[in-house]
Design a protein around this motif. Sequence first.
Motif, short mmCIF file in Angstrom:
data_model
loop_
_atom_site.label_atom_id
_atom_site.label_comp_id
_atom_site.label_asym_id
_atom_site.label_seq_id
_atom_site.Cartn_x
_atom_site.Cartn_y
_atom_site.Cartn_z
N ASP A 107 4.12 0.79 7.34
CA ASP A 107 5.65 1.32 6.62
C ASP A 107 5.18 2.25 5.54
OD1 ASP A 107 6.94 0.63 8.76
OD2 ASP A 107 8.07 -0.55 7.28
N THR A 132 2.81 -4.03 9.67
CA THR A 132 3.69 -3.29 9.83
C THR A 132 3.94 -3.22 8.62
OG1 THR A 132 5.60 -5.64 10.25
CG2 THR A 132 5.21 -4.34 12.13
N HIS A 133 4.04 -3.44 7.34
CA HIS A 133 4.43 -3.04 6.06
C HIS A 133 2.98 -2.41 5.57
CE1 HIS A 133 8.10 -6.38 6.38
NE2 HIS A 133 6.91 -6.85 6.48
N HIS A 136 2.58 7.14 14.74
CA HIS A 136 1.93 5.14 14.22
C HIS A 136 0.97 5.72 15.87
CE1 HIS A 136 2.31 1.78 15.06
NE2 HIS A 136 1.89 1.89 16.05
N GLN A 147 5.22 5.86 4.72
CA GLN A 147 6.23 6.47 3.41
C GLN A 147 5.05 7.54 2.97
OE1 GLN A 147 8.95 5.62 2.26
NE2 GLN A 147 9.21 4.68 4.62
#
Length: 420
Positions: free
Chosen positions: A85, A81-82, A115, A89
């Motif tokens: 992210d 998930t990072h 997503h 960004q």
Amino acid sequence: MASMIRGTASPRLKFCLEPEAALLNVAITSNYLRAGARVLLLDMGGGTVDLAAFELSSGTSWHGFNMTEIAPGEGCTAGSTHFDDAFVQFIRALVGDDTYDATVRRYPVVADHLHQQWMRVKHGFEGDADASYRISIHPQLMAALALPKIMQLEQANVLAPATGKLRFTGQDIIDCFDTVFPTIVAVAEEMLAKCRKARRPITHLVCVGGFAQMTYMQERVTAEFSGRGFDIYFDPSGASAVVRGALLYGLNPEVMSRRRARHSYGLEVATVYRRSAYCQFPGHEKYVEGEGIEARIKIFYPIIKINGDLPLNVPVRKYLHPSGPHQTEVLFTVYVSRSPEVPQFIDETCRPILTVQFPCNMTPNLYAADTKFPFDLLITDSEIRVRAFDGTNRGPSGGLLEYIGSAQFNPFARPGPGNT
């Protein structure tokens, strides 16, 4: 379920850490590991990457082996998930942070649409930095873009206004991936170093979890760790490895024969203070109470040391010496320390977990006979229990009087500020 399990101390409730469960699944179902293997497991999930190191030995259970923890596990917030992210960004920077945020607040479907587009690209990415990818922008986000921004992106060959497609390259994906991968490598190296320090260098690196199924993750892990003297294996079970391993653990909890302590466990002992004995410890004066011949210093009497064996569900017997020939009260206070080293004193890393207090009748004769106060410390996967004995008094049956205390505690919580 509620009628079967009444509280965390229920004998019907067993706890198994996620990396342990995943390794158990690999060891039993894959036929890849054998007794004697020393395994570093990376459980690459959505939010976190958790690591555990175990040695497999021959056992008498139905699957033929036991698991011994080599070193306390580690982890990091560098899951998939990072990575996701970081891509968000990247898109925010392209279209404008304020524009993207305002549009998502008004139309949450914009984020869901991005997503879904990203998932298809991410799982198929194989590491080609020059490859070109296109995803469609949600109509609401396209409508929110100002004309100068549209022209700017079009001139840069990033946006095709007619089709609403954004273009980016494999290098952009690699840049997003590199916001998390170095952290994973650093924690893995830390675990490898721990195993070497314990004289148990690993023989197998096993990767499980949904993030480990990504083709590019497998390429990077292989490139980073190949040629290091251990095999690398990617378990195809994906995210289900943990669930399947937990079921296997529930069938036979004894498979986990030994774990390592993530904390130090000990008692507070107030002993006679002699400056000459403690002058080698700078700042020790703040642990001294009283003056002159009455001065006492609070030391940490270790029972289980950090990184040492953690005997779950097996009582550890210790003996507390009396404080004097006329002692009338006994006080057992169990502390847990999050310090990476065993503390000398009851310092700021020590947290009191439970206290057992009872009266006693110490006499000069009992004191001269070296009478002590036995106690058992028992750690389960959800609590700490103390069973203390009064060495100066016996009950009607002739046995020493007993006093019992317990407190909820998670022995597997990672040490950290405010988290003992």
